[in-house]
Design a protein around this motif. Structure first.
Motif, PDB file in Angstrom:
ATOM      1  N   LYS A 294       0.673  -1.359  -0.011  1.00 56.11           N
ATOM      2  CA  LYS A 294      -0.247  -0.192   0.020  1.00 56.11           C
ATOM      3  C   LYS A 294       0.959   1.203   0.142  1.00 56.11           C
ATOM      4  O   LYS A 294       0.466   2.253  -0.427  1.00 56.11           O
ATOM      5  CB  LYS A 294      -1.052   0.164   1.229  1.00 56.11           C
ATOM      6  CG  LYS A 294      -1.790  -1.302   1.344  1.00 56.11           C
ATOM      7  CD  LYS A 294      -3.138  -0.745   0.837  1.00 56.11           C
ATOM      8  CE  LYS A 294      -4.172  -2.017   1.042  1.00 56.11           C
ATOM      9  NZ  LYS A 294      -5.288  -2.246   0.031  1.00 56.11           N
ATOM     10  N   LEU A 295       2.034   1.178   0.628  1.00 56.71           N
ATOM     11  CA  LEU A 295       2.836   2.546   0.640  1.00 56.71           C
ATOM     12  C   LEU A 295       3.715   2.597  -0.602  1.00 56.71           C
ATOM     13  O   LEU A 295       3.769   3.784  -1.037  1.00 56.71           O
ATOM     14  CB  LEU A 295       3.982   1.986   1.787  1.00 56.71           C
ATOM     15  CG  LEU A 295       4.977   3.140   2.029  1.00 56.71           C
ATOM     16  CD1 LEU A 295       4.482   4.484   2.534  1.00 56.71           C
ATOM     17  CD2 LEU A 295       5.954   2.769   3.151  1.00 56.71           C
ATOM     18  N   ALA A 296       4.210   1.440  -1.246  1.00 53.65           N
ATOM     19  CA  ALA A 296       4.996   1.701  -2.451  1.00 53.65           C
ATOM     20  C   ALA A 296       4.267   2.599  -3.460  1.00 53.65           C
ATOM     21  O   ALA A 296       5.174   3.520  -4.065  1.00 53.65           O
ATOM     22  CB  ALA A 296       5.336   0.337  -3.062  1.00 53.65           C
ATOM     23  N   PRO A 297       3.167   2.298  -3.872  1.00 53.63           N
ATOM     24  CA  PRO A 297       2.654   3.413  -4.863  1.00 53.63           C
ATOM     25  C   PRO A 297       2.396   4.988  -4.585  1.00 53.63           C
ATOM     26  O   PRO A 297       2.781   5.761  -5.515  1.00 53.63           O
ATOM     27  CB  PRO A 297       1.125   2.914  -4.977  1.00 53.63           C
ATOM     28  CG  PRO A 297       1.054   1.704  -4.546  1.00 53.63           C
ATOM     29  CD  PRO A 297       2.171   1.485  -3.620  1.00 53.63           C
ATOM     30  N   ILE A 298       2.523   5.122  -3.326  1.00 52.54           N
ATOM     31  CA  ILE A 298       2.698   6.521  -2.745  1.00 52.54           C
ATOM     32  C   ILE A 298       4.133   7.308  -2.757  1.00 52.54           C
ATOM     33  O   ILE A 298       4.078   8.481  -2.848  1.00 52.54           O
ATOM     34  CB  ILE A 298       2.180   6.765  -1.173  1.00 52.54           C
ATOM     35  CG1 ILE A 298       0.821   6.104  -1.185  1.00 52.54           C
ATOM     36  CG2 ILE A 298       2.264   8.079  -0.829  1.00 52.54           C
ATOM     37  CD1 ILE A 298       0.268   5.876   0.052  1.00 52.54           C
ATOM     38  N   LEU A 299       4.995   6.290  -3.060  1.00 58.71           N
ATOM     39  CA  LEU A 299       6.537   6.689  -3.011  1.00 58.71           C
ATOM     40  C   LEU A 299       6.907   7.266  -4.084  1.00 58.71           C
ATOM     41  O   LEU A 299       7.968   8.095  -3.966  1.00 58.71           O
ATOM     42  CB  LEU A 299       7.201   5.535  -2.443  1.00 58.71           C
ATOM     43  CG  LEU A 299       6.997   5.220  -1.070  1.00 58.71           C
ATOM     44  CD1 LEU A 299       8.121   4.071  -0.798  1.00 58.71           C
ATOM     45  CD2 LEU A 299       7.446   6.002   0.144  1.00 58.71           C
ATOM     46  N   GLY A 300       6.505   7.058  -5.400  1.00 57.30           N
ATOM     47  CA  GLY A 300       6.685   7.380  -6.612  1.00 57.30           C
ATOM     48  C   GLY A 300       6.916   6.288  -7.678  1.00 57.30           C
ATOM     49  O   GLY A 300       6.443   5.312  -7.474  1.00 57.30           O
ATOM     50  N   LYS A 301       7.493   6.728  -8.628  1.00 55.38           N
ATOM     51  CA  LYS A 301       7.490   5.768  -9.771  1.00 55.38           C
ATOM     52  C   LYS A 301       8.642   4.606  -9.551  1.00 55.38           C
ATOM     53  O   LYS A 301       9.848   4.846  -9.028  1.00 55.38           O
ATOM     54  CB  LYS A 301       8.014   6.455 -11.211  1.00 55.38           C
ATOM     55  CG  LYS A 301       6.864   7.437 -11.639  1.00 55.38           C
ATOM     56  CD  LYS A 301       7.508   7.907 -13.017  1.00 55.38           C
ATOM     57  CE  LYS A 301       6.427   9.005 -13.457  1.00 55.38           C
ATOM     58  NZ  LYS A 301       6.857   9.446 -14.959  1.00 55.38           N
ATOM     59  N   ASN A 302       8.151   3.525  -9.327  1.00 56.98           N
ATOM     60  CA  ASN A 302       8.999   2.313  -8.959  1.00 56.98           C
ATOM     61  C   ASN A 302      10.136   2.000  -9.942  1.00 56.98           C
ATOM     62  O   ASN A 302       9.971   2.064 -11.172  1.00 56.98           O
ATOM     63  CB  ASN A 302       8.128   1.013  -8.826  1.00 56.98           C
ATOM     64  CG  ASN A 302       8.832  -0.160  -8.113  1.00 56.98           C
ATOM     65  OD1 ASN A 302       9.834  -0.012  -7.581  1.00 56.98           O
ATOM     66  ND2 ASN A 302       8.515  -1.333  -8.481  1.00 56.98           N
ATOM     67  N   MET A 303      11.299   2.132  -9.383  1.00 57.74           N
ATOM     68  CA  MET A 303      12.543   1.617 -10.072  1.00 57.74           C
ATOM     69  C   MET A 303      12.914   2.573 -10.997  1.00 57.74           C
ATOM     70  O   MET A 303      13.540   2.307 -11.910  1.00 57.74           O
ATOM     71  CB  MET A 303      12.413   0.047 -10.874  1.00 57.74           C
ATOM     72  CG  MET A 303      12.169  -0.894  -9.839  1.00 57.74           C
ATOM     73  SD  MET A 303      13.302  -0.870  -8.431  1.00 57.74           S
ATOM     74  CE  MET A 303      15.146  -1.377  -9.226  1.00 57.74           C
ATOM     75  N   GLU A 304      12.404   3.869 -10.873  1.00 55.02           N
ATOM     76  CA  GLU A 304      12.984   5.044 -11.673  1.00 55.02           C
ATOM     77  C   GLU A 304      13.859   5.915 -10.703  1.00 55.02           C
ATOM     78  O   GLU A 304      13.753   6.033  -9.404  1.00 55.02           O
ATOM     79  CB  GLU A 304      11.669   5.696 -11.935  1.00 55.02           C
ATOM     80  CG  GLU A 304      11.041   4.913 -13.425  1.00 55.02           C
ATOM     81  CD  GLU A 304      10.150   5.670 -14.187  1.00 55.02           C
ATOM     82  OE1 GLU A 304      10.293   6.800 -14.304  1.00 55.02           O
ATOM     83  OE2 GLU A 304       9.406   5.051 -14.728  1.00 55.02           O
ATOM     84  N   GLU A 305      14.504   6.819 -11.544  1.00 60.38           N
ATOM     85  CA  GLU A 305      15.236   7.866 -10.526  1.00 60.38           C
ATOM     86  C   GLU A 305      15.195   9.308 -11.354  1.00 60.38           C
ATOM     87  O   GLU A 305      14.815   9.245 -12.548  1.00 60.38           O
ATOM     88  CB  GLU A 305      16.817   7.462 -10.789  1.00 60.38           C
ATOM     89  CG  GLU A 305      17.466   6.315 -10.004  1.00 60.38           C
ATOM     90  CD  GLU A 305      18.852   6.121  -9.781  1.00 60.38           C
ATOM     91  OE1 GLU A 305      19.278   5.504 -11.021  1.00 60.38           O
ATOM     92  OE2 GLU A 305      19.537   6.581  -8.983  1.00 60.38           O
ATOM     93  N   THR A 306      15.379  10.248 -10.601  1.00 59.52           N
ATOM     94  CA  THR A 306      15.053  11.481 -10.980  1.00 59.52           C
ATOM     95  C   THR A 306      16.660  11.837 -11.338  1.00 59.52           C
ATOM     96  O   THR A 306      17.621  11.241 -11.184  1.00 59.52           O
ATOM     97  CB  THR A 306      14.767  12.517  -9.786  1.00 59.52           C
ATOM     98  OG1 THR A 306      15.511  12.530  -8.515  1.00 59.52           O
ATOM     99  CG2 THR A 306      13.404  12.349  -9.506  1.00 59.52           C
ATOM    100  N   SER A 307      16.849  12.987 -11.988  1.00 61.24           N
ATOM    101  CA  SER A 307      18.013  13.530 -12.576  1.00 61.24           C
ATOM    102  C   SER A 307      19.076  13.787 -11.161  1.00 61.24           C
ATOM    103  O   SER A 307      18.705  14.157 -10.310  1.00 61.24           O
ATOM    104  CB  SER A 307      17.888  14.735 -13.163  1.00 61.24           C
ATOM    105  OG  SER A 307      19.165  15.557 -13.439  1.00 61.24           O
ATOM    106  N   THR A 308      20.310  13.690 -11.773  1.00 61.78           N
ATOM    107  CA  THR A 308      21.519  14.000 -10.506  1.00 61.78           C
ATOM    108  C   THR A 308      22.103  15.508 -11.085  1.00 61.78           C
ATOM    109  O   THR A 308      22.932  15.797 -10.217  1.00 61.78           O
ATOM    110  CB  THR A 308      22.486  13.045 -10.830  1.00 61.78           C
ATOM    111  OG1 THR A 308      22.972  13.014 -11.963  1.00 61.78           O
ATOM    112  CG2 THR A 308      22.183  11.581 -10.091  1.00 61.78           C
ATOM    113  N   LYS A 309      21.605  16.152 -11.841  1.00 60.70           N
ATOM    114  CA  LYS A 309      21.963  17.481 -11.957  1.00 60.70           C
ATOM    115  C   LYS A 309      21.747  18.430 -11.074  1.00 60.70           C
ATOM    116  O   LYS A 309      20.689  18.560 -10.245  1.00 60.70           O
ATOM    117  CB  LYS A 309      21.281  18.251 -13.440  1.00 60.70           C
ATOM    118  CG  LYS A 309      21.916  17.432 -14.637  1.00 60.70           C
ATOM    119  CD  LYS A 309      21.340  17.715 -16.026  1.00 60.70           C
ATOM    120  CE  LYS A 309      21.832  16.891 -17.308  1.00 60.70           C
ATOM    121  NZ  LYS A 309      21.068  17.467 -18.416  1.00 60.70           N
ATOM    122  N   VAL A 310      22.537  19.534 -11.044  1.00 58.04           N
ATOM    123  CA  VAL A 310      22.334  20.586  -9.788  1.00 58.04           C
ATOM    124  C   VAL A 310      21.100  21.486 -10.206  1.00 58.04           C
ATOM    125  O   VAL A 310      21.166  22.163 -11.295  1.00 58.04           O
ATOM    126  CB  VAL A 310      23.754  21.354  -9.612  1.00 58.04           C
ATOM    127  CG1 VAL A 310      23.404  22.177  -8.758  1.00 58.04           C
ATOM    128  CG2 VAL A 310      24.778  20.129  -9.031  1.00 58.04           C
TER     129      VAL A 310
END
Length: 159
Positions: A41-57
């Motif tokens: 139930k918690l996992a869908p709230i956390l965001g897109k599974n097995m994806e990452e956001t940018s590491t750019k500043v």
């Protein structure tokens, strides 16, 4: 006497710092409640599974990232409930989402000195680690959740 000094220190903070600390306390409580739910139930709230956001500043967000990180670290020491790595990471994610700042929450596992399986969670936004940085190198990433859908045009990042 020690508690009185802490109250006095809080009173003399500027109002934006006070609000941020109180917000961190609120989100730590919410995160603790969320952690009590089954992970399915918690996992869908956390965001897109097995994806990452940018590491750019994104220089515009840098100060806010540091302030949120500090607020979570400080207030986690004042909760009467357990506010360990996953609770801190979820609280940070919620605080960043509120400001439309993307983040990635990582889950990792490792073995302790006795060979028992242990887990850790940490939160990253851009190249900055908001929570859990101290321990993360010991752990193998087994899950990650990208929080970057805010229904807005993305801000421009700089390298």
């Amino acid at each position: 006497m020690f508690q009185l000094k802490k109250v006095k220190n809080f009173i003399f903070l500027d109002s934006s710092q006070k609000v941020l600390l109180l917000e961190a306390y609120y989100y730590l409580a919410l995160a603790r409640f969320m952690k009590a739910r089954p992970f399915t139930k918690l996992a869908p709230i956390l965001g897109k599974n097995m994806e990452e956001t940018s590491t750019k500043v994104n220089f515009a967000d840098r100060e806010m990232l540091w302030r949120i990180s500090d607020a979570i670290l400080i207030m986690s020491g004042y909760t009467f409930w357990e506010s360990k790595c996953l609770v801190k990471a979820i609280a940070g994610m919620k605080m960043l989402k509120r400001r439309k700042i993307e983040s990635t929450l990582y889950l990792g596992t490792a073995k302790d000195d006795d060979g028992k399986l242990i887990a850790h969670a940490w939160l990253r936004s851009g190249p900055f680690y908001i929570t859990g940085k101290e321990e993360m190198k010991r752990f193998t990433v087994v899950g990650k959740f990208a929080q970057n859908e805010f229904g807005i045009t993305k801000r421009r990042s700089h390298e």
